[in-house]
Design a protein around this motif. Structure first.
Motif, mmCIF file in Angstrom:
data_model
loop_
_atom_site.group_PDB
_atom_site.id
_atom_site.type_symbol
_atom_site.label_atom_id
_atom_site.label_comp_id
_atom_site.label_asym_id
_atom_site.label_seq_id
_atom_site.Cartn_x
_atom_site.Cartn_y
_atom_site.Cartn_z
ATOM 1 N N LEU A 1 -1.739 3.937 -7.292
ATOM 2 C CA LEU A 1 -0.767 4.024 -6.509
ATOM 3 C C LEU A 1 -0.363 5.490 -6.632
ATOM 4 C CD1 LEU A 1 1.845 3.093 -4.983
ATOM 5 C CD2 LEU A 1 2.905 2.451 -7.426
ATOM 6 N N ASN B 1 -1.597 -5.518 -8.941
ATOM 7 C CA ASN B 1 -0.792 -5.619 -8.634
ATOM 8 C C ASN B 1 0.682 -4.331 -9.264
ATOM 9 O OD1 ASN B 1 -0.390 -6.123 -5.956
ATOM 10 N ND2 ASN B 1 -0.775 -8.515 -6.469
ATOM 11 N N SER B 2 0.093 -4.326 -10.527
ATOM 12 C CA SER B 2 0.566 -3.571 -11.456
ATOM 13 C C SER B 2 0.802 -2.128 -11.436
ATOM 14 C CB SER B 2 0.643 -4.028 -13.027
ATOM 15 O OG SER B 2 1.530 -3.060 -13.068
ATOM 16 N N PRO B 3 2.126 -1.642 -10.725
ATOM 17 C CA PRO B 3 2.387 -0.599 -10.071
ATOM 18 C C PRO B 3 2.350 0.141 -11.508
ATOM 19 C CG PRO B 3 4.571 -2.195 -9.837
ATOM 20 C CD PRO B 3 3.986 -2.426 -10.207
ATOM 21 N N GLU C 1 -3.616 2.550 1.431
ATOM 22 C CA GLU C 1 -2.580 4.278 1.644
ATOM 23 C C GLU C 1 -2.815 5.191 0.271
ATOM 24 O OE1 GLU C 1 -0.659 1.990 5.347
ATOM 25 O OE2 GLU C 1 0.915 2.114 3.629
ATOM 26 N N MET D 1 0.069 -2.868 2.908
ATOM 27 C CA MET D 1 0.686 -3.712 3.619
ATOM 28 C C MET D 1 -0.165 -4.953 3.401
ATOM 29 S SD MET D 1 3.087 -6.026 6.534
ATOM 30 C CE MET D 1 4.070 -4.009 6.719
ATOM 31 N N ASP E 1 -1.062 -2.958 -2.025
ATOM 32 C CA ASP E 1 0.614 -3.398 -2.225
ATOM 33 C C ASP E 1 1.467 -4.393 -2.544
ATOM 34 O OD1 ASP E 1 0.528 -3.095 0.275
ATOM 35 O OD2 ASP E 1 1.193 -2.032 0.787
ATOM 36 N N SER E 2 0.696 -5.544 -2.952
ATOM 37 C CA SER E 2 0.769 -6.565 -2.820
ATOM 38 C C SER E 2 1.504 -7.171 -1.154
ATOM 39 C CB SER E 2 1.927 -7.259 -4.102
ATOM 40 O OG SER E 2 3.649 -5.958 -3.736
ATOM 41 N N ASP E 3 1.884 -6.465 -0.316
ATOM 42 C CA ASP E 3 2.976 -7.201 0.537
ATOM 43 C C ASP E 3 1.790 -7.592 1.278
ATOM 44 O OD1 ASP E 3 5.134 -6.196 -0.030
ATOM 45 O OD2 ASP E 3 5.029 -4.403 0.190
ATOM 46 N N THR E 4 2.477 -8.483 2.220
ATOM 47 C CA THR E 4 1.580 -10.196 3.108
ATOM 48 C C THR E 4 2.241 -9.149 4.653
ATOM 49 O OG1 THR E 4 1.147 -11.416 1.309
ATOM 50 C CG2 THR E 4 1.102 -11.862 3.961
#
Lengths: 409, 409
Positions: free
Chosen positions: B396, B309-311, B281, B192, B233-236
């Motif tokens: 990732l 952030n690009s998967p 992670e 996150m 993972d671009s999540d905040t």
């Protein structure tokens, strides 16, 4: 986590039986652009009088064929038209060679079919940054022209697949003023899917008659609520192309006010868009995210996409974990207006959270059982206004990583 | 794909030997908030005269402890202070109970330590949306107060870990006007993680003396080029907190113009930020993305974050695939200014693409060999202006999905 099968577990049972659209014929061939032992180039030949409309990727690094299509799509013409599509190589980021290759294909196809070069639209999909061996495509144009067949749309759908695990088709047949009107479309796409179109190629054909400007307006508007509302991985392709061709063969004139046609076209586009998500790389769950009560429709879309693109939510879904806390997280980070204590969150019909906390009625076991389904719906009401938006996505699984860590190998 | 080990393969060899900071003491205890058999709560006690500064998540759904810290951080005080942190439960999206729990912890800690309640800062990290069993924490406050130890910072670093695979610490010792000044910091965070802080808790201590406003300005500015330039993972997160405490025990007064201190603090913050990425992670590669030649610094950051952030890029890196076409894709989709034909892309020192196409000097085998390294650098020059930004991320992998599909189970 759902089992990852060779064909997406979310695939339809079979390719649908698409109706013949008078005024268009299809063919496919094995050009060996990159793949061996399968078709990799398709042709669609459109009768004189066909009207064309198109929507394209907004990527700043869009490919040569996209730029070429964009330059041509706004031209009026009573000539017929053709669409040539190859898979295996996207002819994107290929410098000046990209323009040369695109022109080589469209010029040769125009000659073969007796069309002005401005009426030949081409697309390329596949690896970025490698020169397109266009001579392998031009060598097949005669064969493609000679094998054109009104009933061969399924073969065309197969020829444009890349990492797709199933060909995608959808259709509608309606009656307007007592006359039948048909729409049939095909699509490819499974990764690099995000708003602004993504690696998606879509070709839709109808025997309705329409003015170019009216057709374009309808297509653009419906794209916003279909293809621009799906996301697999938030990545946007350099090659996305959606073409709509109206041959006019039905003799029925339509425009944006023809509700029956508009609704039918919307249905076909939404069906194809959902199929692209259902073929999302590694997908085992099809997820609808519906946001209501936002301050505006734009805010609703921002929240919906934040949820649909969150790797933490997508992995939780893969793990069948009703981790609604991550939904709260995504709403918080999206940047659009939200009040924690006014949020209502549902998984399917289950009320999960309200008034800033888990609902007293919430039972984790019920939610966990719900998450085992293949179709999931997450709905969020923000309690702020009347803005709303629904988007569609899939889960993030080991399959996605397997596919994308080795795509070029 | 690199091997996924229990401890991140990118972890430092050992927790560093952090210097004692005069004016601060630490303790840790097993409160059993969620985890068993490990410490899960830490206390830091700060001497009277300590100046505090803080940076917090910008999430709209931030947690009760974050809101509480934000309300207190701007107050000047000559009293001492304390920091209480628990792992296992984030006390986020817990409605009114969240406020009650936070207040219960800070009030009890203030009583135990003889401090005003406004000088007790608390953080909680872990699962969202479950009530914090605060009585398990308050039951340990006496033990925590009695075991405070100047040398126990490593124990504090361990107590705040959640999915972290290693405790994180960094330090600097400098000399200002002939007097020694020390900085030591600890952090937790591994998922996150994205700009605007992410699930990251960071506590930095120095024996420098500083005015509150000057300390806050320095911390905010350095956060922008350290913790706000990392992404997993671009999540905040809803809980991110960074606190900086200056005890003044060294007798050396610093402010933003004290270059030696500023540089040392920058170094400590960057080191901790990099450690968070290194514990991303499932991470097997540490990736630096450097963008130059952008129209502005803001554009450079937009491009750099789109790449980081690009998967598709992150999975390609996991697969050790020099898939630079996806870098082109990410630049195209970012929304910031770019001209395809002016792009220059390098992997390490290898020139990959220039003038809108693959470089004539590019050898795939060289790039493939480069990608096998554990530290990778992707640099992009846009050829448009002088804007620049460097960000850090990781790959990732299957490990990310394993961790996040089952986190709550």
């Amino acid at each position: 986590m759902g089992k990852i099968t060779k064909v997406s577990p979310l695939a339809p049972d079979a390719f649908p039986d698409l109706p013949v659209i008078e005024g268009v014929a299809f063919s496919a061939a094995q050009a060996g652009v990159r793949y061996q032992g399968r078709t990799d180039v398709m042709m669609a030949r459109l009768a004189p009088g066909t009207t064309m409309a198109g929507v394209f990727t907004r990527s700043a690094t869009r490919s040569a064929p996209v730029l070429d299509c964009q330059a041509k799509i706004g031209l009026d013409s009573a000539d017929g038209a053709a669409i040539i599509v190859n898979s295996g190589n996207s002819n994107a980021f290929t410098g000046k060679n990209g323009v040369v290759s695109t022109r080589a294909v469209t010029t040769a196809a125009a000659q073969t079919l007796g069309l002005p070069e401005t009426r030949v639209f081409s697309s390329s999909t596949g690896v970025i940054g490698e020169p397109l061996p266009h001579e392998r495509i031009t060598a097949k144009l005669k064969e493609l022209a000679e094998t054109l067949d009104k009933g061969a749309i399924a073969a065309a759908a197969r020829a444009i697949m890349t990492t797709d695990t199933f060909p995608k088709g959808a259709a509608a047949e309606i009656s307007i003023d007592g006359k039948p009107v048909k729409i049939a479309g095909i699509a490819k796409g499974s990764g690099m899917i995000a708003p602004d179109m993504a690696t998606m190629l879509v070709y839709i054909f109808t025997d309705a008659a329409a003015e170019r400007a009216a057709l374009q307006a309808m297509l653009s508007e419906l794209t916003d609520v279909t293809f621009n509302c799906i996301t697999v991985d938030s990545d946007t392709s350099t090659s996305d192309t959606l073409l709509l061709a109206a041959t006019g063969a039905s003799g029925v004139k339509v425009d944006g006010a023809t509700t029956a046609f508009r609704d039918a076209l919307h249905g076909v586009m939404l069906d194809l868009a959902h199929q692209v998500v259902r073929d999302g790389e590694g997908a085992t769950k099809f997820v609808e995210v519906a946001v209501t009560g936002a301050a505006s429709d734009a805010d609703a879309k921002t929240h919906a996409m934040a949820i649909a693109n969150s790797p933490l939510i997508k992995t939780a879904i893969a793990g069948e974990d009703p981790n609604w806390g991550r939904v709260v997280m995504a709403i918080g980070k999206s940047g659009a207006a939200a009040d924690r204590d006014l949020l209502t969150i549902r998984f399917g019909d289950l009320l999960v959270a309200e008034n800033g906390w888990v609902s007293p009625a919430y039972k984790e076991a019920d939610a966990a059982a719900y998450m085992k389904g293949e179709y999931l719906r997450i709905s969020v009401d923000l309690g702020l206004g009347h803005g709303k938006c629904t988007v569609w996505t899939c889960d993030l699984t080991h399959g996605y990583i397997e596919i994308n860590a080795d795509y070029r190998s």
